[in-house]
Every structure is written in structure tokens, then in C-alpha cells.
Design a protein around this motif. Structure first.
Motif, PDB file in Angstrom:
ATOM      1  N   ALA A 261      11.306 -10.621 -23.326  1.00  0.00           N
ATOM      2  CA  ALA A 261      11.695 -11.864 -22.651  1.00  0.00           C
ATOM      3  C   ALA A 261      11.897 -11.642 -21.160  1.00  0.00           C
ATOM      4  CB  ALA A 261      12.971 -12.411 -23.286  1.00  0.00           C
ATOM      5  N   ALA A 262      12.573 -10.530 -20.810  1.00  0.00           N
ATOM      6  CA  ALA A 262      12.793 -10.238 -19.394  1.00  0.00           C
ATOM      7  C   ALA A 262      11.469 -10.020 -18.665  1.00  0.00           C
ATOM      8  CB  ALA A 262      13.692  -9.015 -19.243  1.00  0.00           C
ATOM      9  N   THR A 263      10.545  -9.329 -19.304  1.00  0.00           N
ATOM     10  CA  THR A 263       9.236  -9.103 -18.680  1.00  0.00           C
ATOM     11  C   THR A 263       8.496 -10.409 -18.466  1.00  0.00           C
ATOM     12  OG1 THR A 263       9.125  -6.939 -19.759  1.00  0.00           O
ATOM     13  CG2 THR A 263       7.070  -7.858 -18.916  1.00  0.00           C
ATOM     14  N   SER A 264       8.556 -11.297 -19.454  1.00  0.00           N
ATOM     15  CA  SER A 264       7.877 -12.588 -19.302  1.00  0.00           C
ATOM     16  C   SER A 264       8.507 -13.410 -18.185  1.00  0.00           C
ATOM     17  CB  SER A 264       7.936 -13.358 -20.625  1.00  0.00           C
ATOM     18  OG  SER A 264       9.272 -13.729 -20.941  1.00  0.00           O
ATOM     19  N   GLY A 265       9.825 -13.361 -18.057  1.00  0.00           N
ATOM     20  CA  GLY A 265      10.480 -14.093 -16.981  1.00  0.00           C
ATOM     21  C   GLY A 265      10.133 -13.543 -15.611  1.00  0.00           C
ATOM     22  N   ALA A 266      10.101 -12.207 -15.484  1.00  0.00           N
ATOM     23  CA  ALA A 266       9.764 -11.595 -14.201  1.00  0.00           C
ATOM     24  C   ALA A 266       8.320 -11.904 -13.813  1.00  0.00           C
ATOM     25  CB  ALA A 266       9.997 -10.089 -14.273  1.00  0.00           C
ATOM     26  N   TRP A 267       7.407 -11.794 -14.745  1.00  0.00           N
ATOM     27  CA  TRP A 267       5.998 -12.045 -14.439  1.00  0.00           C
ATOM     28  C   TRP A 267       5.762 -13.511 -14.072  1.00  0.00           C
ATOM     29  CZ3 TRP A 267       1.760 -10.725 -12.538  1.00  0.00           C
ATOM     30  CH2 TRP A 267       0.560 -11.356 -12.836  1.00  0.00           C
ATOM     31  N   SER A 268       6.417 -14.423 -14.786  1.00  0.00           N
ATOM     32  CA  SER A 268       6.242 -15.840 -14.465  1.00  0.00           C
ATOM     33  C   SER A 268       6.805 -16.164 -13.077  1.00  0.00           C
ATOM     34  CB  SER A 268       6.922 -16.705 -15.527  1.00  0.00           C
ATOM     35  OG  SER A 268       8.313 -16.425 -15.590  1.00  0.00           O
ATOM     36  N   THR A 269       7.876 -15.478 -12.680  1.00  0.00           N
ATOM     37  CA  THR A 269       8.423 -15.692 -11.344  1.00  0.00           C
ATOM     38  C   THR A 269       7.449 -15.234 -10.264  1.00  0.00           C
ATOM     39  OG1 THR A 269      10.713 -15.512 -12.103  1.00  0.00           O
ATOM     40  CG2 THR A 269      10.298 -15.056  -9.802  1.00  0.00           C
ATOM     41  N   VAL A 270       6.803 -14.113 -10.486  1.00  0.00           N
ATOM     42  CA  VAL A 270       5.796 -13.644  -9.526  1.00  0.00           C
ATOM     43  C   VAL A 270       4.699 -14.693  -9.357  1.00  0.00           C
ATOM     44  CG1 VAL A 270       4.061 -11.864  -9.103  1.00  0.00           C
ATOM     45  CG2 VAL A 270       6.291 -11.220 -10.012  1.00  0.00           C
ATOM     46  N   GLN A 271       4.293 -15.303 -10.452  1.00  0.00           N
ATOM     47  CA  GLN A 271       3.289 -16.354 -10.365  1.00  0.00           C
ATOM     48  C   GLN A 271       3.790 -17.526  -9.527  1.00  0.00           C
ATOM     49  OE1 GLN A 271       1.530 -17.425 -14.223  1.00  0.00           O
ATOM     50  NE2 GLN A 271       2.396 -15.560 -15.070  1.00  0.00           N
ATOM     51  N   GLY A 272       5.036 -17.939  -9.739  1.00  0.00           N
ATOM     52  CA  GLY A 272       5.582 -19.056  -8.977  1.00  0.00           C
ATOM     53  C   GLY A 272       5.654 -18.766  -7.491  1.00  0.00           C
ATOM     54  N   VAL A 273       6.063 -17.546  -7.118  1.00  0.00           N
ATOM     55  CA  VAL A 273       6.130 -17.171  -5.705  1.00  0.00           C
ATOM     56  C   VAL A 273       4.741 -17.181  -5.087  1.00  0.00           C
ATOM     57  CG1 VAL A 273       6.665 -15.290  -4.121  1.00  0.00           C
ATOM     58  CG2 VAL A 273       8.265 -15.859  -5.951  1.00  0.00           C
TER      59      VAL A 273
ATOM     60  N   TYR B 112       9.063 -23.517 -11.962  1.00  0.00           N
ATOM     61  CA  TYR B 112       9.280 -24.235 -13.230  1.00  0.00           C
ATOM     62  C   TYR B 112       8.018 -24.236 -14.084  1.00  0.00           C
ATOM     63  CZ  TYR B 112       8.724 -28.523 -15.946  1.00  0.00           C
ATOM     64  OH  TYR B 112       8.400 -29.429 -16.919  1.00  0.00           O
ATOM     65  N   VAL B 113       6.880 -24.551 -13.474  1.00  0.00           N
ATOM     66  CA  VAL B 113       5.628 -24.587 -14.228  1.00  0.00           C
ATOM     67  C   VAL B 113       5.278 -23.206 -14.764  1.00  0.00           C
ATOM     68  CG1 VAL B 113       3.149 -25.014 -14.042  1.00  0.00           C
ATOM     69  CG2 VAL B 113       4.756 -26.590 -12.980  1.00  0.00           C
ATOM     70  N   SER B 114       5.436 -22.175 -13.941  1.00  0.00           N
ATOM     71  CA  SER B 114       5.085 -20.826 -14.368  1.00  0.00           C
ATOM     72  C   SER B 114       5.996 -20.336 -15.489  1.00  0.00           C
ATOM     73  CB  SER B 114       5.158 -19.869 -13.168  1.00  0.00           C
ATOM     74  OG  SER B 114       4.271 -20.266 -12.147  1.00  0.00           O
ATOM     75  N   VAL B 115       7.298 -20.574 -15.348  1.00  0.00           N
ATOM     76  CA  VAL B 115       8.240 -20.123 -16.382  1.00  0.00           C
ATOM     77  C   VAL B 115       8.034 -20.889 -17.679  1.00  0.00           C
ATOM     78  CG1 VAL B 115      10.685 -20.048 -16.996  1.00  0.00           C
ATOM     79  CG2 VAL B 115       9.951 -19.305 -14.735  1.00  0.00           C
ATOM     80  N   LYS B 116       7.816 -22.186 -17.576  1.00  0.00           N
ATOM     81  CA  LYS B 116       7.607 -22.982 -18.783  1.00  0.00           C
ATOM     82  C   LYS B 116       6.343 -22.556 -19.520  1.00  0.00           C
ATOM     83  CE  LYS B 116       7.243 -27.786 -20.339  1.00  0.00           C
ATOM     84  NZ  LYS B 116       7.218 -29.206 -19.917  1.00  0.00           N
ATOM     85  N   ARG B 117       5.324 -22.115 -18.770  1.00  0.00           N
ATOM     86  CA  ARG B 117       4.050 -21.738 -19.377  1.00  0.00           C
ATOM     87  C   ARG B 117       4.043 -20.312 -19.884  1.00  0.00           C
ATOM     88  NH1 ARG B 117      -0.741 -21.427 -15.250  1.00  0.00           N
ATOM     89  NH2 ARG B 117       0.633 -19.719 -14.604  1.00  0.00           N
ATOM     90  N   SER B 118       4.708 -19.388 -19.189  1.00  0.00           N
ATOM     91  CA  SER B 118       4.531 -17.967 -19.482  1.00  0.00           C
ATOM     92  C   SER B 118       5.767 -17.261 -20.022  1.00  0.00           C
ATOM     93  CB  SER B 118       4.054 -17.227 -18.214  1.00  0.00           C
ATOM     94  OG  SER B 118       2.880 -17.811 -17.686  1.00  0.00           O
ATOM     95  N   ALA B 119       6.967 -17.792 -19.771  1.00  0.00           N
ATOM     96  CA  ALA B 119       8.191 -17.057 -20.130  1.00  0.00           C
ATOM     97  C   ALA B 119       8.722 -17.512 -21.483  1.00  0.00           C
ATOM     98  CB  ALA B 119       9.256 -17.252 -19.059  1.00  0.00           C
ATOM     99  N   LEU B 120       9.438 -16.612 -22.129  1.00  0.00           N
ATOM    100  CA  LEU B 120      10.131 -16.958 -23.366  1.00  0.00           C
ATOM    101  C   LEU B 120      11.417 -17.711 -23.030  1.00  0.00           C
ATOM    102  CD1 LEU B 120       9.735 -13.574 -25.289  1.00  0.00           C
ATOM    103  CD2 LEU B 120       8.406 -15.668 -25.588  1.00  0.00           C
ATOM    104  N   PRO B 121      11.760 -18.750 -23.787  1.00  0.00           N
ATOM    105  CA  PRO B 121      12.938 -19.570 -23.466  1.00  0.00           C
ATOM    106  C   PRO B 121      14.242 -18.897 -23.887  1.00  0.00           C
ATOM    107  CG  PRO B 121      11.866 -20.423 -25.431  1.00  0.00           C
ATOM    108  CD  PRO B 121      11.001 -19.294 -24.938  1.00  0.00           C
ATOM    109  N   THR B 122      14.616 -17.827 -23.212  1.00  0.00           N
ATOM    110  CA  THR B 122      15.839 -17.099 -23.530  1.00  0.00           C
ATOM    111  C   THR B 122      16.636 -16.846 -22.258  1.00  0.00           C
ATOM    112  OG1 THR B 122      14.789 -14.931 -23.282  1.00  0.00           O
ATOM    113  CG2 THR B 122      14.686 -15.944 -25.457  1.00  0.00           C
ATOM    114  N   LEU B 123      17.889 -16.464 -22.455  1.00  0.00           N
ATOM    115  CA  LEU B 123      18.753 -16.143 -21.321  1.00  0.00           C
ATOM    116  C   LEU B 123      18.244 -14.916 -20.577  1.00  0.00           C
ATOM    117  CD1 LEU B 123      21.361 -16.607 -19.696  1.00  0.00           C
ATOM    118  CD2 LEU B 123      22.569 -15.211 -21.398  1.00  0.00           C
ATOM    119  N   ALA B 124      17.745 -13.937 -21.301  1.00  0.00           N
ATOM    120  CA  ALA B 124      17.221 -12.727 -20.654  1.00  0.00           C
ATOM    121  C   ALA B 124      16.051 -13.058 -19.741  1.00  0.00           C
ATOM    122  CB  ALA B 124      16.795 -11.713 -21.715  1.00  0.00           C
ATOM    123  N   ALA B 125      15.194 -13.968 -20.158  1.00  0.00           N
ATOM    124  CA  ALA B 125      14.061 -14.369 -19.325  1.00  0.00           C
ATOM    125  C   ALA B 125      14.538 -15.057 -18.050  1.00  0.00           C
ATOM    126  CB  ALA B 125      13.125 -15.292 -20.111  1.00  0.00           C
ATOM    127  N   TRP B 126      15.552 -15.915 -18.175  1.00  0.00           N
ATOM    128  CA  TRP B 126      16.064 -16.609 -16.987  1.00  0.00           C
ATOM    129  C   TRP B 126      16.697 -15.627 -16.013  1.00  0.00           C
ATOM    130  CZ3 TRP B 126      21.126 -17.105 -15.166  1.00  0.00           C
ATOM    131  CH2 TRP B 126      21.278 -17.978 -14.083  1.00  0.00           C
TER     132      TRP B 126
END
Length: 418
Positions: free
Chosen positions: A34-46, A112-126
Motif C-alpha cells: 500500500a505504501a509503495t502504491s501511494g508513493a508511486w501515485s504521488t510521483v505521477q501527480g507531481v 487525487y486522480v493518480s492516487v484514486k487510480r493507482s494507490a490502495l485505499p489504506t492509511l499506509a498509502a495516504w
């Protein structure tokens, strides 16, 4: 089927009986994923939000002189992207702290778009998404120190701290929306738990109603801004004609002004509430009076209200609109209460939530929307956050209190008759 002698049956039994090692490993793996998915989705958003700003800078280079430096354009674009996150720019003659909220809104949306598409909906991802976004913002701020008006690495401490704070706020907001908004409907679903235990139901209802009032006031400010833009289009066209930017420069100029349009919307809400705002020291744009001075050659500033917009009618009508927004919030809250069981103390908690959220958020938004746009007179731009927040809190509170008190009194009278 029994195990043959000499096998590790006892160790296997202990693992199955306790089941702690297997479950711990599974939870750790899930959190890491979950943490990896959140970090990767953030890179996409930036990358997405930064690419838009850099694209405008590149188009500006293509439409400018041949001597324009591509690296300088990218550095300026990075500085503007950081300015949208609250990181000031040293423009030589003065420090620019006026945050173009459109850039921040773009960054929130892409995250928001990147996290919603690529990240797992968990606290660790956020958490991972927020920390990664803040780290990337700090890295960009450090890399551009001394570039595009940076202030040098030796004095970059406060700048890096602001970059961390702005990145955490923008990235955390976008990631929170991506995690909390279900993919099948555009509603924010806030999980229960600690918030439910710490904040009473009626207080949470008051915060929700305060959000309704704030959204209604912002929508009214957006409508008024549209009217101002239409009314001042002749002045804006004169400014564009005098600048003669060409068709490429005109496109870049028009898109760049969209970054400041949310600021003007928030200034319009302060104008409606009564305190008004300033665009330069010694200037006042308020319903009670307008004192304008020399302004920069920016077409968007042609939409600022002139003296014809001020007067007794505007002075009275503006605050009444804010009171109406508070009345809408009170009606929203009352529709979700049990009329026959609600008490005055419950209404007081609802009203406190309405006033608190409307006032505090108004002050925060006005603080973000204002700042310094340069040296000299432009060191003061925007509304007074404390004054505007206090005035909006009072006006919204009056509207909500009138609706809640009158509705409760009517129900009490009906119950006494019955």
C-alpha cells in the motif's frame, strides 16, 4: 495423512496455533504494498502538474526571442510550481509570496486522480503519498535555490520548511481525496473510529453544515467574479492590446491568469462579507468604498470592481448574502436532526461547529489567497484573514442561529399544543 517421523510437526503446530508470525508477515507485506502504491501515485501527480507548468514555460520560450534559455524557462516554471505550494520567490526587488491557487488546485487534482487510480485505499498509502509529495517538493526547492529567483542554499532553511509544509498540505489533500472517494460515486466517505468517539454527532453535523455555508459563499463569490470579468472586459482588452503579446504569448498569458482566478474568487467572498480586499498598499476594494491606485498591466485585474460597485445598497446586500448562506447551513443541519428529541444544547453544539468551520476556513483561505506580489506597493495584496474570518463567522452564525432557533421554537409550540 500423518507426518512421518523426524518432520517439523511441532514447529508447524506452534505456528498454526499462534498464527502470529504468518499474520504479521501478511500485514507487513500489505502495508508495504500500500505504501509503495501511494508513493508511486504521488510521483505521477507531481509529474503531471509540473508538466503543465513547464509546458507553458516552453511555449513561452518558443514565442519569445531566440536568446531565451530553455533551462531558465524550466527553472522559472519550477519556481512557479513551488509558489503554488506556498514557497516564496525572491524576484530581486522583492519577495513574492502571493500563492497562485490555481496551480495548487491543479496539483491537488492530479494527485487525487493518480492516487484514486493507482494507490490502495489504506492509511499506509495516504501516509506514504503525503510524505513522498513533501519530500519531492523539498527536493525541487533545494534544487532550484539560486535559480529563477531562488535565495541560495545558505539561506534556504525557511524556504525548505515552507516547501515541506506546502507539499504535505497539497499532497495530503489530494491523496486523502483519492483514498476516501470511492471509485463508483463522487462522495467523500470518512471512516469512523476515533473521530466518532471524540467528536459528538451534533458537533460533526455542525462542521458539515459549516462546510455547506462555506461552499455556498464560495459559489456566490465565483458568480460575482464572473460578473466582474464580463463588466470589465473592455479594460482587460485595452491591457492586452497595449501589451501586444502575440498569439502564442496571448495563449500563455490567458492560461497563466487562470492560476490567479481562484484568488480573485476568494477576494470576492471578502468583498461580499464587507471587509473587502486590497491590490497594493493604500488601495481598498469594498462595498463601502473603493480606493484604487496604479495596478500592474495584468488583464485579469481589469475585472476588479470600480467605484460604481460601492454604495449603501452593496454595503447592506453583501452581508445579507452571507447571512443567507448561514441560514442554508442551519436548514441543512435541522433537516438531519430529530425535531422532537433535539435540545437547545444540541443546537448550540451545531451552531458552534458552523461558526468554527466557516470562520477558521475563511481565514485560512484568505491567508493563502493573499500575500506580496512584489516590492513597494505590491507588498500588500488580498484580504485581511483575521478580520474576514471573524466577520464571516458572525454573519454565518446569525443566519444559522435564526433558522435553528425558529425551527426549534415552532416544534416546541406544536408539541405544547398537542
Amino acid at each position: 495423512m500423518s507426518a512421518p517421523p523426524g518432520t517439523r510437526t511441532a514447529r508447524t503446530a506452534r505456528t498454526v496455533d499462534g498464527d502470529r508470525p504468518a499474520r504479521t508477515l501478511g500485514r507487513g507485506s500489505e502495508r508495504f504494498a500500500a505504501a509503495t502504491s501511494g508513493a508511486w501515485s504521488t510521483v505521477q501527480g507531481v509529474v503531471l502538474s509540473g508538466a503543465v507548468v513547464v509546458l507553458l514555460a516552453v511555449v513561452g520560450v518558443l514565442g519569445g526571442s531566440p536568446d531565451s534559455a530553455w533551462t531558465g524557462a524550466v527553472g522559472v516554471a519550477t519556481g512557479l510550481w513551488l509558489l503554488g505550494h506556498g514557497v516564496p520567490i525572491d524576484a530581486g526587488g522583492g519577495v513574492i509570496t502571493l500563492v497562485p491557487l490555481g496551480i495548487g488546485a491543479l496539483a491537488v487534482f492530479t494527485t487525487y486522480v493518480s492516487v484514486k487510480r493507482s494507490a490502495l485505499p489504506t492509511l499506509a498509502a495516504w501516509v506514504a503519498a503525503t510524505m513522498t509529495y513533501a519530500a519531492l517538493t523539498v527536493a525541487l526547492a533545494a534544487a532550484t535555490a539560486g535559480v529563477a529567483g531562488g535565495d541560495g542554499l545558505a539561506a534556504a532553511g525557511p524556504r525548505l520548511a515552507l516547501a515541506a509544509l506546502g507539499g504535505a498540505v497539497v499532497g495530503g489533500a489530494g491523496a486523502a481525496l483519492g483514498v476516501l472517494v470511492p471509485p463508483d460515486r463522487p462522495e467523500v466517505v470518512v471512516p469512523g473510529g476515533l473521530l466518532d468517539r471524540l467528536v459528538p454527532d451534533v458537533a460533526r453535523l455542525g462542521l458539515q453544515a459549516g462546510t455547506v455555508a462555506l461552499v455556498a459563499l464560495t459559489g456566490t463569490g465565483a458568480a460575482l467574479t464572473l460578473v466582474w470579468v464580463v463588466a470589465g472586459r473592455a479594460t482587460s482588452e485595452d491591457v492586452v492590446t497595449g501589451l501586444d503579446p502575440g498569439w502564442i504569448g496571448g495563449v500563455v498569458f490567458a492560461v497563466a491568469q487562470l492560476a490567479l482566478l481562484p484568488n480573485l474568487v476568494l477576494w470576492a467572498t471578502s468583498w461580499i462579507a464587507g471587509p473587502g480586499f486590497a491590490v497594493g498598499q493604500g488601495t481598498v476594494f469594498a462595498p463601502g468604498g473603493t480606493e484604487a491606485g496604479p495596478l500592474p498591466a495584468v488583464p485579469l485585474l481589469g475585472a476588479l470592481p470600480g467605484p460604481d460597485w460601492s454604495g449603501p445598497t452593496a454595503t447592506v446586500a453583501g452581508p445579507l448574502v452571507v447571512v443567507a448562506c448561514g441560514a442554508l447551513a442551519g436548514w441543512f443541519a435541522w433537516r438531519r436532526l430529530d425535531p422532537e428529541r433535539v435540545r437547545w444544547v444540541d443546537l448550540a453544539q451545531v451552531l458552534a461547529g458552523v461558526v468554527l468551520l466557516a470562520g477558521v476556513m475563511t481565514g485560512v483561505l484568505q491567508h493563502w489567497a493573499g500575500g506580496a506580489a512584489g516590492a513597494g506597493r505590491l507588498a500588500q495584496v488580498g484580504a485581511d484573514p483575521l478580520l474576514t474570518g471573524a466577520v464571516v463567522a458572525v454573519e454565518v452564525g446569525v443566519g444559522a442561529a435564526v433558522v435553528l432557533a425558529s425551527a426549534h421554537a415552532q416544534v416546541g409550540a406544536r408539541l405544547r399544543r398537542e
